[in-house]
Scaffold this motif. Sequence first.
Motif, PDB file in Angstrom:
ATOM      1  N   GLY B  36       0.815  -1.224   0.000  1.00 15.74           N
ATOM      2  CA  GLY B  36       0.000   0.000   0.000  1.00 15.74           C
ATOM      3  C   GLY B  36       0.841   1.263   0.000  1.00 15.74           C
ATOM      4  N   LYS B  37       2.037   1.172  -0.528  1.00 13.76           N
ATOM      5  CA  LYS B  37       2.943   2.327  -0.526  1.00 13.76           C
ATOM      6  C   LYS B  37       2.401   3.469  -1.397  1.00 13.76           C
ATOM      7  CE  LYS B  37       6.231  -0.316  -1.981  1.00 13.76           C
ATOM      8  NZ  LYS B  37       5.495  -1.592  -1.808  1.00 13.76           N
ATOM      9  N   THR B  38       1.963   3.105  -2.597  1.00 11.18           N
ATOM     10  CA  THR B  38       1.471   4.150  -3.499  1.00 11.18           C
ATOM     11  C   THR B  38       0.155   4.727  -2.992  1.00 11.18           C
ATOM     12  OG1 THR B  38       2.551   3.042  -5.344  1.00 11.18           O
ATOM     13  CG2 THR B  38       0.881   4.663  -5.901  1.00 11.18           C
ATOM     14  N   ILE B 166       7.355   3.009  11.096  1.00  6.89           N
ATOM     15  CA  ILE B 166       6.767   1.777  10.571  1.00  6.89           C
ATOM     16  C   ILE B 166       5.248   1.894  10.606  1.00  6.89           C
ATOM     17  CG2 ILE B 166       6.493  -0.693  10.957  1.00  6.89           C
ATOM     18  CD1 ILE B 166       9.339  -0.850  11.685  1.00  6.89           C
ATOM     19  N   LEU B 167       4.654   1.699   9.448  1.00  7.88           N
ATOM     20  CA  LEU B 167       3.203   1.814   9.354  1.00  7.88           C
ATOM     21  C   LEU B 167       2.588   0.443   9.088  1.00  7.88           C
ATOM     22  CD1 LEU B 167       2.749   5.047   7.190  1.00  7.88           C
ATOM     23  CD2 LEU B 167       3.080   4.823   9.647  1.00  7.88           C
ATOM     24  N   ALA B 168       1.609   0.082   9.935  1.00 11.67           N
ATOM     25  CA  ALA B 168       0.869  -1.176   9.734  1.00 11.67           C
ATOM     26  C   ALA B 168      -0.385  -0.837   8.958  1.00 11.67           C
ATOM     27  CB  ALA B 168       0.545  -1.799  11.083  1.00 11.67           C
ATOM     28  N   ASN B 169      -0.311  -1.049   7.644  1.00 10.87           N
ATOM     29  CA  ASN B 169      -1.376  -0.616   6.744  1.00 10.87           C
ATOM     30  C   ASN B 169      -2.478  -1.681   6.625  1.00 10.87           C
ATOM     31  OD1 ASN B 169      -2.651   1.081   4.930  1.00 10.87           O
ATOM     32  ND2 ASN B 169      -1.447   0.393   3.171  1.00 10.87           N
ATOM     33  N   ALA B 195      -4.505   3.383   4.621  1.00  8.20           N
ATOM     34  CA  ALA B 195      -4.258   4.471   3.663  1.00  8.20           C
ATOM     35  C   ALA B 195      -5.410   4.565   2.682  1.00  8.20           C
ATOM     36  CB  ALA B 195      -2.942   4.213   2.923  1.00  8.20           C
ATOM     37  N   LEU B 196      -6.010   3.427   2.375  1.00 10.70           N
ATOM     38  CA  LEU B 196      -7.110   3.410   1.416  1.00 10.70           C
ATOM     39  C   LEU B 196      -8.323   4.148   1.968  1.00 10.70           C
ATOM     40  CD1 LEU B 196      -7.976   2.187  -1.358  1.00 10.70           C
ATOM     41  CD2 LEU B 196      -8.932   0.268  -0.078  1.00 10.70           C
ATOM     42  N   GLU B 197      -8.643   3.875   3.234  1.00 11.79           N
ATOM     43  CA  GLU B 197      -9.827   4.479   3.843  1.00 11.79           C
ATOM     44  C   GLU B 197      -9.505   5.789   4.554  1.00 11.79           C
ATOM     45  OE1 GLU B 197     -12.803   3.221   3.417  1.00 11.79           O
ATOM     46  OE2 GLU B 197     -12.052   1.466   2.341  1.00 11.79           O
ATOM     47  N   ASN B 200      -6.895   6.871  10.656  1.00 16.50           N
ATOM     48  CA  ASN B 200      -5.749   7.192  11.526  1.00 16.50           C
ATOM     49  C   ASN B 200      -4.667   8.012  10.831  1.00 16.50           C
ATOM     50  OD1 ASN B 200      -4.763   7.072  14.173  1.00 16.50           O
ATOM     51  ND2 ASN B 200      -3.276   5.483  13.620  1.00 16.50           N
ATOM     52  N   MET B 201      -5.036   8.760   9.795  1.00 17.15           N
ATOM     53  CA  MET B 201      -4.036   9.559   9.087  1.00 17.15           C
ATOM     54  C   MET B 201      -3.547  10.729   9.949  1.00 17.15           C
ATOM     55  SD  MET B 201      -3.302   8.043   6.364  1.00 17.15           S
ATOM     56  CE  MET B 201      -2.196   9.249   5.671  1.00 17.15           C
ATOM     57  N   ASP B 202      -4.391  11.177  10.856  1.00 17.60           N
ATOM     58  CA  ASP B 202      -3.961  12.274  11.731  1.00 17.60           C
ATOM     59  C   ASP B 202      -2.716  11.890  12.518  1.00 17.60           C
ATOM     60  OD1 ASP B 202      -5.682  14.216  11.043  1.00 17.60           O
ATOM     61  OD2 ASP B 202      -7.167  13.818  12.621  1.00 17.60           O
ATOM     62  N   GLU B 203      -2.764  10.694  13.090  1.00 12.85           N
ATOM     63  CA  GLU B 203      -1.592  10.241  13.860  1.00 12.85           C
ATOM     64  C   GLU B 203      -0.377  10.060  12.935  1.00 12.85           C
ATOM     65  OE1 GLU B 203      -1.972   6.505  15.921  1.00 12.85           O
ATOM     66  OE2 GLU B 203      -0.086   6.813  17.006  1.00 12.85           O
ATOM     67  N   VAL B 204      -0.632   9.571  11.724  1.00 15.38           N
ATOM     68  CA  VAL B 204       0.472   9.404  10.767  1.00 15.38           C
ATOM     69  C   VAL B 204       1.139  10.756  10.500  1.00 15.38           C
ATOM     70  CG1 VAL B 204       1.039   8.805   8.368  1.00 15.38           C
ATOM     71  CG2 VAL B 204      -0.495   7.330   9.684  1.00 15.38           C
TER      72      VAL B 204
END
Lengths: 224, 213
Positions: B36-38, B166-169, B195-197, B200-204
């Motif tokens: 899910g990198k891209t 490290i991101l657990a996607n 990443a798709l949905e 938790n992007m705020d924390e990222v």
Amino acid sequence: MPHQCIECGRTFPDGSKEMLSGCPDCGGNKFQFKPSGAAESKPSAEPSAGSAPSADSEPTTETEPAPDFNSRSGSDTGAASPEPAESDDPGDPVDRRPERETGSAATDPVDGDAEHIDGEEAEDSAQASARSDVVSPDELDRAARETGSAAVDSESTEPPASQPGVDELRDELNEQFESIRIVSPGQYELNLMELYDRQEYIISLQEDGRYVIEMPDAWGVTDE
Amino acid sequence: MGLLTNLRDSISRVTDGLFAADEPKRIGIYGPPNAGKTTLANRIARDWTGDAVGPESHIPHETRRARRKENVEIERNGRKVTIDIVDTPGVTTKVDYKEFLDHDMDKEDAVRRSREATEGVAEAMHWLREDVDGVIYVLDSTTDPFTQVNTMLIGIIESQDLPALILANKTDLSGSDVQQIANAFPQHETIPLSALEGENMDEVYTKIAEYFG
């Protein structure tokens, strides 16, 4: 008549000194060895045993079947175990084939070797040594890597082995530094550490296995 | 003479400092294929610049060239962090065209994709050596993280002293196991996300600002 000149067909008894400087009739230096005949002419083979070592200094007498014997006797004398130990170059598929043959199915060659083994028993070490001189470069490569091969073989093959040995070493080194192995078209194995460590940047792979690389650091230095 | 030399040194120090401060950090998004990198790169780029980085696909090795999105300004807690995002091809030790044949691809295309993917891995490794200041390591939390590739890459990143997140996607998927990833790399902080949905992007973003700001 275990030896036969492949040029003119003249035959020689086992251990014959005549053929050591080439065929007296046609001057040919390639001879065919016939092991079944060796058993028949066993009595004549024994007396000439003492003179056979002189063949060591005559590497020009090349008989083509000899490499088969050399490799087989090499594996018979316990070279089978050192060969698989070369697992540090597992990538060369060409090299791996013989390893698997000797390692996994040691009984495979037995059928084909049965008559050769009989022939070997019938001859002395001097004759074996004389014949071990005449090996093809391919066989020399393999022999050079067989650390456990018989001392007689290594002694007699040393002078001609030096050049192929260098090539072999170079191949091995290249292999260790290989970062992308093309298993077949569309199938690749990557050595990540090697890709990471190398300064050059592989930007394109060609169909024929060549790489296109960019060396930005080198250009940068010359520009400055 | 001494005065002039001192003045020149002072000026060069000031200008160096200015350029260093202005230069955005280059953050490489690394991980195995299909992690899910891209999708993440596009999510970050869309959130902060409005543009995408590259096409996403469920077919492995969709990204076969590193793609860069420059000057992504992330604002966190009244502070701006500018980074260049480098979306890299998935790193693997084996590429086989046969895995593409299942995705309605003929052999010729699959072989070409395989070759390009291999070039992509080489490029990704080259970037890691030469061109990144930090790493976002993306893992698919539905798969086993204990792989040779993950261990090797994390090891390289650590040996270079690069800051790494490290991101657990794919936490939106039912088989997601974030704890497994946290256990695999206990020396690093693991952030769960989808990443798709956009979960938790705020924390990222907070962590990106903290690690790479």
